[in-house]
Design a protein around this motif. Structure first.
Motif, PDB file in Angstrom:
ATOM      1  N   ALA A  73      42.639  26.064  50.966  1.00 16.74           N
ATOM      2  CA  ALA A  73      41.178  26.080  51.042  1.00 16.74           C
ATOM      3  C   ALA A  73      40.590  26.829  49.855  1.00 16.74           C
ATOM      4  O   ALA A  73      39.531  26.468  49.335  1.00 16.74           O
ATOM      5  CB  ALA A  73      40.728  26.718  52.354  1.00 16.74           C
ATOM      6  N   ARG A  74      41.262  27.876  49.436  1.00 14.84           N
ATOM      7  CA  ARG A  74      40.905  28.599  48.219  1.00 14.84           C
ATOM      8  C   ARG A  74      42.174  28.749  47.388  1.00 14.84           C
ATOM      9  O   ARG A  74      43.238  29.036  47.947  1.00 14.84           O
ATOM     10  CB  ARG A  74      40.312  29.975  48.538  1.00 14.84           C
ATOM     11  N   PRO A  75      42.085  28.557  46.073  1.00 16.51           N
ATOM     12  CA  PRO A  75      43.299  28.601  45.244  1.00 16.51           C
ATOM     13  C   PRO A  75      44.007  29.949  45.334  1.00 16.51           C
ATOM     14  O   PRO A  75      43.385  30.994  45.549  1.00 16.51           O
ATOM     15  CB  PRO A  75      42.771  28.351  43.828  1.00 16.51           C
ATOM     16  N   LEU A  76      45.323  29.900  45.168  1.00 11.74           N
ATOM     17  CA  LEU A  76      46.110  31.124  45.011  1.00 11.74           C
ATOM     18  C   LEU A  76      46.282  31.367  43.517  1.00 11.74           C
ATOM     19  O   LEU A  76      46.895  30.559  42.816  1.00 11.74           O
ATOM     20  CB  LEU A  76      47.489  30.988  45.665  1.00 11.74           C
ATOM     21  N   TYR A  77      45.713  32.449  43.038  1.00 20.93           N
ATOM     22  CA  TYR A  77      45.760  32.757  41.611  1.00 20.93           C
ATOM     23  C   TYR A  77      46.971  33.626  41.293  1.00 20.93           C
ATOM     24  O   TYR A  77      47.479  34.360  42.146  1.00 20.93           O
ATOM     25  CB  TYR A  77      44.484  33.482  41.182  1.00 20.93           C
ATOM     26  N   SER A  78      47.399  33.560  40.041  1.00 20.95           N
ATOM     27  CA  SER A  78      48.401  34.516  39.563  1.00 20.95           C
ATOM     28  C   SER A  78      47.663  35.748  39.068  1.00 20.95           C
ATOM     29  O   SER A  78      46.429  35.790  39.062  1.00 20.95           O
ATOM     30  CB  SER A  78      49.248  33.891  38.452  1.00 20.95           C
ATOM     31  N   LEU A  79      48.415  36.756  38.649  1.00 22.74           N
ATOM     32  CA  LEU A  79      47.817  38.010  38.183  1.00 22.74           C
ATOM     33  C   LEU A  79      48.080  38.212  36.698  1.00 22.74           C
ATOM     34  O   LEU A  79      49.134  37.832  36.184  1.00 22.74           O
ATOM     35  CB  LEU A  79      48.385  39.200  38.960  1.00 22.74           C
ATOM     36  N   LEU A 119      32.941  40.168  39.560  1.00 24.52           N
ATOM     37  CA  LEU A 119      33.899  39.987  38.467  1.00 24.52           C
ATOM     38  C   LEU A 119      34.462  38.567  38.448  1.00 24.52           C
ATOM     39  O   LEU A 119      34.678  37.987  37.386  1.00 24.52           O
ATOM     40  CB  LEU A 119      35.040  41.003  38.599  1.00 24.52           C
ATOM     41  N   GLY A 120      34.728  38.001  39.607  1.00 22.70           N
ATOM     42  CA  GLY A 120      35.169  36.622  39.694  1.00 22.70           C
ATOM     43  C   GLY A 120      36.535  36.373  39.072  1.00 22.70           C
ATOM     44  O   GLY A 120      37.384  37.265  38.969  1.00 22.70           O
ATOM     45  N   PHE A 121      36.719  35.111  38.596  1.00 21.40           N
ATOM     46  CA  PHE A 121      38.026  34.659  38.139  1.00 21.40           C
ATOM     47  C   PHE A 121      37.940  34.022  36.760  1.00 21.40           C
ATOM     48  O   PHE A 121      36.927  33.434  36.393  1.00 21.40           O
ATOM     49  CB  PHE A 121      38.601  33.624  39.117  1.00 21.40           C
ATOM     50  N   ARG A 122      39.034  34.147  36.010  1.00 24.35           N
ATOM     51  CA  ARG A 122      39.249  33.296  34.845  1.00 24.35           C
ATOM     52  C   ARG A 122      39.835  31.981  35.357  1.00 24.35           C
ATOM     53  O   ARG A 122      39.826  31.731  36.554  1.00 24.35           O
ATOM     54  CB  ARG A 122      40.200  33.971  33.860  1.00 24.35           C
ATOM     55  N   SER A 123      40.413  31.191  34.479  1.00 20.58           N
ATOM     56  CA  SER A 123      40.949  29.905  34.936  1.00 20.58           C
ATOM     57  C   SER A 123      42.118  30.073  35.904  1.00 20.58           C
ATOM     58  O   SER A 123      42.270  29.298  36.843  1.00 20.58           O
ATOM     59  CB  SER A 123      41.385  29.063  33.737  1.00 20.58           C
ATOM     60  N   THR A 124      42.965  31.105  35.685  1.00 16.01           N
ATOM     61  CA  THR A 124      44.150  31.257  36.545  1.00 16.01           C
ATOM     62  C   THR A 124      44.318  32.663  37.100  1.00 16.01           C
ATOM     63  O   THR A 124      45.207  32.879  37.924  1.00 16.01           O
ATOM     64  CB  THR A 124      45.437  30.906  35.762  1.00 16.01           C
ATOM     65  N   THR A 125      43.512  33.631  36.675  1.00 15.82           N
ATOM     66  CA  THR A 125      43.700  35.013  37.115  1.00 15.82           C
ATOM     67  C   THR A 125      42.370  35.658  37.488  1.00 15.82           C
ATOM     68  O   THR A 125      41.331  35.354  36.879  1.00 15.82           O
ATOM     69  CB  THR A 125      44.358  35.871  36.012  1.00 15.82           C
ATOM     70  N   PRO A 126      42.364  36.558  38.484  1.00 17.81           N
ATOM     71  CA  PRO A 126      41.142  37.306  38.793  1.00 17.81           C
ATOM     72  C   PRO A 126      40.890  38.392  37.749  1.00 17.81           C
ATOM     73  O   PRO A 126      41.833  38.996  37.237  1.00 17.81           O
ATOM     74  CB  PRO A 126      41.453  37.911  40.158  1.00 17.81           C
ATOM     75  N   ARG A 127      39.616  38.637  37.445  1.00 20.54           N
ATOM     76  CA  ARG A 127      39.278  39.703  36.492  1.00 20.54           C
ATOM     77  C   ARG A 127      39.417  41.080  37.115  1.00 20.54           C
ATOM     78  O   ARG A 127      39.452  42.082  36.397  1.00 20.54           O
ATOM     79  CB  ARG A 127      37.840  39.526  35.981  1.00 20.54           C
TER      80      ARG A 127
END
Length: 701
Positions: free
Chosen positions: A87-93, A310-318
């Motif tokens: 439902a919401r993407p799983l981001y890497s760090l 702060l939100g997210f970049r394309s693949t990682t949270p800020r």
């Protein structure tokens, strides 16, 4: 790792080619790690490839590929499992590898939020669990699905398997209507060791580390297999929510704990960079004693409203950063120092460690080399590690790179127990209690028990059947140990009488049977004929490695001549002793070791019993077709001007000659260059042909 040119030196074309290669390499690595649960490269190598890709893209932004690894998370889900869209993407760090990266991260967060340096800003710090990411979806308090990360957008449906994990509640009370709990599935060190032991006992595949074991256990088509595996789960995040859990990361994790999820007790709130780094060091110091694998510390902005801004970049949270530990080093406790006795009687100290994962492999043992290394000095008495010795109970830094045997790199004296005492190297063998000696100039201690020492006997037998020696298929280390314990094989000759003495017993033994026993006996029969050089090497004589055995065998040619020479030279004098020492590549140390071995009556008797079972093939010196010096003995003396002495010797041996170090009546040619002295004189006295370098080159063509 391959050496690459600096990024700033790359041309655009080179950048295009390398970005393509990096994309392919990282895609292979992702598939191996996330789909096959069988990593092909270490974490350190993977991280280096990612950093290199990012650096090239930063210098050549216009060359960024559509399939850039910097835009991907994990790997596509396996076709084996049904798919679940998150439902919401799983981001890497985002990863950090140096302490200086942490204040830079904090400064970036402050700049993005337009917060002054003195404005309060809290972060959480928690261990980064080295396991398999898992997303659990609850609706009306009931677990409805469990999915792996896969590519972050679509995962693999492993719901039946997740239901078997005790740490994952099937139902929740007081939870939001919709709650996606995210965390890490892992396996403890103790459970991992027990699982591998069961796998080995059953003849099944063992796992390299707990992460692979956890991933392989969760991604089973048969949930009963997962249920039989000791998997655990830590909750540390969430996805879709119908109602907020709390206002801060700290309170939200506490809410998950109250709902019945296992959360990590080491998570703490930090209000400054200094506190974050202190927490990192404190968690790293506990790494070996946690009982499960972690590979770093994760920092997150604590306030959830700030995370949202702060939100997210394309693949990682800020708002998050993973501060990784070194992939090739780890600190752990030295539990004991054991002494292993090798086939030559060498005593090798081995560190028994509290298990810790280093470079993707669980390390429980490390080499300690010798008594000097433990004492903090080198073979010449100079201090190493600034003179710090190694003691049982010490906290040590373990180093491992590639497939190299783990080593203890240093000792943390600040954590040394108050009651520790210096390690005392044993003066008697721990196996046979014979005296231990250390010869002058040697770094190693040796057991004097020789054949009465069971450890030496077993190791000699293992060496005897090894690949470079008799290479008997089916007679490996475990079989040798079992047969030695039974009393079936106590010396090499017993191998060749095994079928006559215990054939029926072996055919009726568990895990052997008619076919396996028959294959073993056939393999033994196939090795009754053995070349002389392999026999000499197989005897396990100290200093007589494969190359030395080949040199000696080529010189003497046959077992009869070799055995007679060893007997004649037993007093380390006479013509046979001189001839042995004159063989190029032998020298007094190896010569003495060979002669002394055959001077020992027990050795001679054991070898006689062995030889009676064998057909020993002669070994001729290599000879090129039509070589004028095949079988001739040559001595080089003086200065050679057209080639080095080593080159001349190698060329002569390649043409079938024997190169000696001194002149005797058996010498055929002496090649004398400028500065030749006593050897040329001896040749003249004995009537040996003397050649100039030009004569020699003309002779060999």
């Amino acid at each position: 790792m391959t050496t690459r040119p600096p990024v700033e030196d790359l041309s655009p074309q080179q950048a295009i080619e390398e970005l393509a290669a990096l994309a392919a390499a990282l895609d292979r690595a992702n598939r191996a790690y996330h789909q096959a649960d069988a990593p092909e490269i270490s974490d350190a190598e993977y991280d280096e490839l990612k950093r290199r890709n990012a650096a090239i893209e930063a210098r050549f932004p216009g060359l960024k590929r559509p399939d850039s690894p910097s835009e991907q998370v994990g790997a596509a889900p396996s076709e084996t499992f049904a798919k679940v869209r998150h439902a919401r993407p799983l981001y890497s760090l985002e990863n950090a590898f140096a302490e200086t990266d942490v204040p830079e991260f904090v400064d970036r967060v402050r700049r993005f939020l337009n917060l002054p340096a003195d404005a309060p800003l809290a972060f959480t710090a928690e261990p980064k669990i080295d396991g398999l990411s898992l997303s659990l979806r609850y609706e009306a308090g009931r677990l409805v699905s469990a999915a792996t990360r896969a590519d972050g957008e679509v995962g693999e449906n492993v719901t039946p398997n997740a239901r078997t994990i005790p740490d994952i509640p099937a139902r929740l009370s007081g939870a939001p209507e919709i709650l996606e709990v995210r965390g890490e599935c892992y396996m403890s060190h103790a459970d991992f060791a027990a699982l591998n032991a069961r796998q080995a006992e059953a003849g099944a595949r063992t796992f390299a580390n707990p992460r692979n074991a956890a991933a392989g256990s969760l991604r089973q088509l048969d949930p009963s297999i997962t249920a039989a595996r000791p998997l655990r789960f830590f909750a540390y995040a969430w996805g879709e929510l119908s109602a907020p859990l709390a206002d801060t990361q700290t309170a939200a994790i506490a809410r998950l704990a109250a709902l019945g999820f296992a959360t990590n007790p080491l998570m703490a709130t930090c209000t400054s960079t200094e506190e974050m780094l202190a927490r990192y060091r404190a968690i790293e110091a506990q790494r070996a004693t946690l009982g499960y694998d972690i590979d770093g510390v994760v920092y997150k902005v604590d306030r959830l409203d700030l995370q949202a801004r702060l939100g997210f970049r394309s693949t990682t949270p800020r708002w998050a950063l993973a501060h990784k530990f070194s992939a090739e080093r780890a600190s752990t406790r030295l539990e004991a120092i054991d002494i292993q006795v090798g086939r030559t009687g060498a005593l090798s100290p081995v560190a028994r460690l509290l298990p810790v994962t280093v470079g993707g492999v669980v390390v429980q043992n490390a080499t300690l080399h010798n008594a000097d290394y433990i004492a903090g000095r080198d073979s010449k008495g100079n201090p190493i590690r600034e003179g710090r010795d190694i003691r049982v109970g010490d906290w040590v830094t373990v180093f491992r790179a590639g497939d190299v045997i783990p080593k203890i790199e240093d000792v943390d004296l600040s954590r040394r127990p108050a009651d520790s005492v210096p390690y005392r190297f044993p003066d008697t063998c721990p196996v046979c209690e014979s005296d231990v000696v250390r010869e002058p100039g040697e770094a190693v201690h040796y057991c004097t028990g020789n054949l009465i020492c069971a450890a030496q006997a077993v190791e000699k037998l293992k060496h005897f059947v090894s690949r470079g020696a008799f290479d008997i298929e089916g007679l490996g280390a475990k079989a040798i140990e079992a047969f030695f314990t039974e009393g079936w094989i106590r010396e090499p000759a017993d191998i060749f009488t095994l079928e006559a003495r215990h054939g029926a017993d072996l055919r009726g033994r568990d895990r052997w049977g008619e076919k396996s026993a028959g294959n073993l006996f056939a393999a033994i029969e196939a090795r009754r004929r053995i070349p002389l050089d392999r026999l000499i090497y197989a005897l396990g004589i100290r200093h007589a490695g494969e190359t030395a055995a080949r040199i000696v065998a080529r010189h003497y040619g046959s077992w009869g001549r070799f055995a007679a020479a060893m007997q004649a030279a037993r007093d380390h004098e006479g013509a046979e002793w001189a001839e042995l020492n004159d063989i190029s590549g032998v020298g007094e140390t190896l010569a003495g070791s060979l002669v002394d071995y055959f001077h020992e009556p027990a050795n001679r008797d054991a070898v006689a019993r062995l030889v009676a079972e064998l057909a020993i093939g002669d070994v001729a010196a290599p000879a090129a077709s039509g070589s004028p010096i095949a079988g001739k003995t040559v001595v080089f003396t003086g200065t050679l001007e057209r080639m080095t002495r080593a080159e001349a010797k190698a060329r002569a041996e390649a043409l079938g000659a024997k190169v000696a170090g001194s002149v005797s009546a058996r010498t055929d040619y002496v090649v004398a260059g400028p500065g030749a002295g006593s050897k040329e004189k001896a040749a003249r006295e004995l009537g040996v042909a003397i050649l100039s370098e030009e004569d020699w080159l003309a002779l060999i063509g």
